[in-house]
Design a protein around this motif. Structure first.
Motif, PDB file in Angstrom:
ATOM      1  N   UNK A 230       0.843  -1.194   0.000  1.00 33.40           N
ATOM      2  CA  UNK A 230       0.000   0.000   0.000  1.00 33.40           C
ATOM      3  C   UNK A 230       0.878   1.243   0.000  1.00 33.40           C
ATOM      4  N   UNK A 231       0.380   2.324  -0.592  1.00 32.04           N
ATOM      5  CA  UNK A 231       1.128   3.579  -0.649  1.00 32.04           C
ATOM      6  C   UNK A 231       1.501   4.036   0.758  1.00 32.04           C
ATOM      7  N   UNK A 232       2.768   4.422   0.914  1.00 33.03           N
ATOM      8  CA  UNK A 232       3.275   4.865   2.207  1.00 33.03           C
ATOM      9  C   UNK A 232       3.959   3.776   2.999  1.00 33.03           C
ATOM     10  N   UNK A 233       3.733   2.517   2.634  1.00 31.96           N
ATOM     11  CA  UNK A 233       4.315   1.413   3.384  1.00 31.96           C
ATOM     12  C   UNK A 233       5.794   1.245   3.040  1.00 31.96           C
ATOM     13  N   UNK A 234       6.593   0.923   4.059  1.00 29.58           N
ATOM     14  CA  UNK A 234       8.003   0.633   3.845  1.00 29.58           C
ATOM     15  C   UNK A 234       8.116  -0.823   3.411  1.00 29.58           C
ATOM     16  N   UNK A 235       8.674  -1.041   2.227  1.00 32.08           N
ATOM     17  CA  UNK A 235       8.622  -2.352   1.587  1.00 32.08           C
ATOM     18  C   UNK A 235       9.854  -3.197   1.867  1.00 32.08           C
ATOM     19  N   UNK A 236      11.035  -2.598   1.819  1.00 27.27           N
ATOM     20  CA  UNK A 236      12.259  -3.362   1.966  1.00 27.27           C
ATOM     21  C   UNK A 236      13.453  -2.439   2.095  1.00 27.27           C
ATOM     22  N   UNK A 237      14.629  -3.025   2.039  1.00 28.03           N
ATOM     23  CA  UNK A 237      15.875  -2.273   2.175  1.00 28.03           C
ATOM     24  C   UNK A 237      16.826  -2.626   1.048  1.00 28.03           C
ATOM     25  N   UNK A 238      17.743  -1.724   0.809  1.00 27.92           N
ATOM     26  CA  UNK A 238      18.781  -1.910  -0.186  1.00 27.92           C
ATOM     27  C   UNK A 238      20.064  -2.316   0.533  1.00 27.92           C
ATOM     28  N   UNK A 243      15.877   2.580   2.384  1.00 26.00           N
ATOM     29  CA  UNK A 243      14.632   1.825   2.479  1.00 26.00           C
ATOM     30  C   UNK A 243      13.702   2.205   1.335  1.00 26.00           C
ATOM     31  N   UNK A 244      12.923   1.224   0.892  1.00 22.94           N
ATOM     32  CA  UNK A 244      11.976   1.422  -0.200  1.00 22.94           C
ATOM     33  C   UNK A 244      10.610   1.739   0.377  1.00 22.94           C
ATOM     34  N   UNK A 245      10.031   2.859  -0.096  1.00 24.52           N
ATOM     35  CA  UNK A 245       8.705   3.254   0.382  1.00 24.52           C
ATOM     36  C   UNK A 245       7.761   3.363  -0.804  1.00 24.52           C
ATOM     37  N   UNK A 246       6.618   2.709  -0.682  1.00 21.34           N
ATOM     38  CA  UNK A 246       5.666   2.638  -1.788  1.00 21.34           C
ATOM     39  C   UNK A 246       4.954   3.970  -2.000  1.00 21.34           C
ATOM     40  N   UNK A 247       4.636   4.261  -3.264  1.00 14.93           N
ATOM     41  CA  UNK A 247       3.787   5.390  -3.627  1.00 14.93           C
ATOM     42  C   UNK A 247       2.556   4.839  -4.353  1.00 14.93           C
ATOM     43  N   UNK A 248       1.669   5.725  -4.757  1.00 16.27           N
ATOM     44  CA  UNK A 248       0.450   5.255  -5.414  1.00 16.27           C
ATOM     45  C   UNK A 248       0.736   4.652  -6.787  1.00 16.27           C
TER      46      UNK A 248
END
Length: 576
Positions: A230-238, A243-248
């Protein structure tokens, strides 16, 4: 002319102008804008022909601009006014922007125009645009303005009122607030999110939350990673801790944060600010976004290794990653290895912020400098290929000597070097500088460079023998020329002879004094800096990391405050 810089800090723009105008033959002295009385005293001591203000955060006192020609460097087009000029230009997605040099008057940013330059807006952070396009435009405009001073004094030329300037279409912009920068993760597109973050990068960052805590976000990059979050959720790391954060409609990488609460309220890599939370995230691959990347020319003769570390700072972990990358690149059957560094910074040496956040700052300082030495050693021990340091951006302290560990050092025009350590609390320095610097410039020039504490233009560095070549007016041109020169090195008929000569010189140097001895001697001095009774390094680092307000101007910059300073005989005080 005698030119007094009145500036909030000696930042990248101030350093470039200082170095370039000094090279032009002007006598430049610097005073930090601490208080009206301090600035007035500096003017009285130096009696400047012109006062130039490259970077201010408040108005010049009327007692100064009414009596002395005072030129303001404003990072905006003619007519633009307000302290958030570049922020708004990025925020609004403008395709063109500029720099205006105007005369200080009662109304801020509204005085008559002395010179102006425009440039196309690159998709980049505020900090990157400021260090490159803004700085280049400011230098050209300041030079043009200074060339007009004599005619102005003789009343043969007058600056143009701001509202009469042809094509003036700027407007007043209020200071950008966090409400203007805020991100609605549930609604904003990736492009909007990146624009907000880029417009605040460097300072002040975007107020947001991460892992449920208030913080400021920095260092954003577009991501090429598929996800279903979902948009705004932190998804993973590099791998480098971003950190990867989702957008719409996609996702962005966030590399640095400044926590609003807790022990460390200064900018840190996300993985250092939230170590447990980041460690629990899944590791994701996104090669184009990684800080370290490697590629080869089509024929496999030349390898290119980039290390684009934020603000050029290299933590212990990043040094380890870079050392491994050099070793992996060395295992490839290439003839030439080009180290590209970062776009805006080649390298600035050890990471003062991660040191400040460590449980033991002395121990982490020691670990970090040893890790930097390991990187230099990996480069110095590369014996089966020629190495090139291609300095696309500025470099400071240990970063300069990391470049000197290469066989050839090439820099882009306008790059500024600070090849000394003493500004950070009389730090002695390592990175094998006691070997690398004298072998290029000789012992006497080496002593001068290390004691001067002043910025050095790449062009002047070539003249001093510190680096080998300076070329490329812009970054694309520099990169093309680097590739062409590296290819020529790899294809040259005398390549075997050059490689053999490199190997024999290294063996001869090692016989005279081993690299380990240079390192041990340097680290013995560094041990005193980190663990000794003199706290100068720790005090200087603390104030640097916490962005403490300036309380005085360093004496190596304030020429007018040197003992025995006198205005040249026959000079008269310059007035408006």
């Amino acid at each position: 002319m005698r030119i007094l810089f009145l500036t909030h800090a000696f930042n990248s723009l101030s350093q470039r102008l200082f170095a370039e105008l000094s090279a032009d033959g002007h006598r430049v002295s610097v005073e930090f804008d601490i208080a009206d009385a301090v600035a007035e005293e500096a003017v009285a001591l130096f009696r400047p022909d012109v006062i130039v203000c490259p970077f201010l955060k408040r108005a010049v006192p009327a007692s100064i601009w009414r009596e002395h020609l005072t030129l303001i460097v404003h990072p905006g087009i003619v007519g633009d006014r307000g302290p958030s000029a570049l922020d708004w230009a990025i925020h609004d997605g403008l395709r063109e922007w500029g720099v205006t040099v105007l005369q200080a008057e009662a109304e801020m940013d509204a005085g008559p125009v002395w010179a102006a330059r425009r440039f196309p807006m690159r998709v980049a952070t505020k900090a990157s645009l400021y260090r490159n396009e803004v700085t280049d435009a400011a230098l050209a405009a300041v030079r043009e303005a200074l060339a007009r001073v004599a005619a102005w004094r003789a009343r043969r030329w007058q600056p143009c009122p701001i509202h009469d300037w042809t094509g003036a279409n700027g407007t007043w912009h209020p200071p950008m607030q966090q409400a203007d920068r805020s991100i609605d993760w549930a609604a904003d597109s990736t492009a909007t999110v990146l624009a907000r973050l880029r417009a605040a990068d460097g300072y002040p960052g975007v107020a947001d939350t991460l892992f449920g805590e208030d913080c400021r976000l920095f260092d954003a990059q577009p991501a090429q990673v598929q996800h279903e979050a979902a948009a705004g959720e932190v998804v993973g790391r590099r791998a480098d801790g971003a950190v990867l954060r989702a957008t719409v409609d996609g996702a962005v990488w966030i590399g640095h944060v400044r926590r609003s609460n807790g022990e460390h309220r200064f900018k840190l890599p996300v993985a250092d600010a939230f170590p447990q939370q980041v460690a629990a995230l899944p590791l994701l691959a996104d090669p184009d976004a990684d800080a370290i990347g490697y590629r080869e020319s089509a024929d496999g003769r030349v390898g290119f290794l980039r290390f684009n570390f934020y603000n050029g700072a290299m933590s212990t972990a990043q040094c380890g990653q870079l050392r491994e990358a050099i070793e992996q690149a060395n295992a490839r059957p290439t003839r030439v290895l080009v180290l590209e560094g970062g776009r805006d910074f080649w390298s600035n040496g050890i990471h003062l912020n991660t040191i400040e956040a460590a449980r033991s700052v002395a121990d982490e300082s020691w670990t970090n400098i040893n890790a930097m030495d390991d990187v230099c050693l990996a480069l110095l021990q590369t014996s089966d290929k020629l190495t090139v340091a291609a300095m696309r951006g500025n470099a400071g302290a240990g970063g300069c000597f990391l470049a000197l560990a290469a066989d050839f050092v090439w820099a882009r025009e306008g790059v500024v070097l600070n090849p000394h350590y003493r500004n950070m609390g009389n730090l002695y320095g390592s990175e094998y500088w006691t070997y690398l610097l004298p072998r290029r410039v000789g012992p006497e020039t080496a002593r001068t460079i290390m004691s001067s504490r002043l910025p050095l233009l790449a062009e002047r560095a070539v003249e001093a023998g510190l680096i080998d070549a300076c070329f490329g007016r812009d970054l694309p041109g520099f990169e093309r020329e680097v590739a062409a020169r590296a290819d020529a090195l790899a294809r040259a008929a005398d390549y075997p002879d050059r490689l053999a000569d490199k190997q024999s010189r290294r063996a001869a140097d090692e016989a005279i004094k081993p690299l380990a001895a240079y390192r041990n001697d340097e680290l013995e001095q560094m041990r005193r800096n980190f663990f000794g009774f003199d706290p100068s390094f720790h005090v200087a680092r603390y104030h640097f990391v916490h962005k403490s307000a300036q309380s005085w101007t360093p004496r190596h910059l304030a020429l007018h405050r040197e003992l025995g300073w006198r205005v040249p005989e026959g000079a008269t005080e310059a007035g408006a």
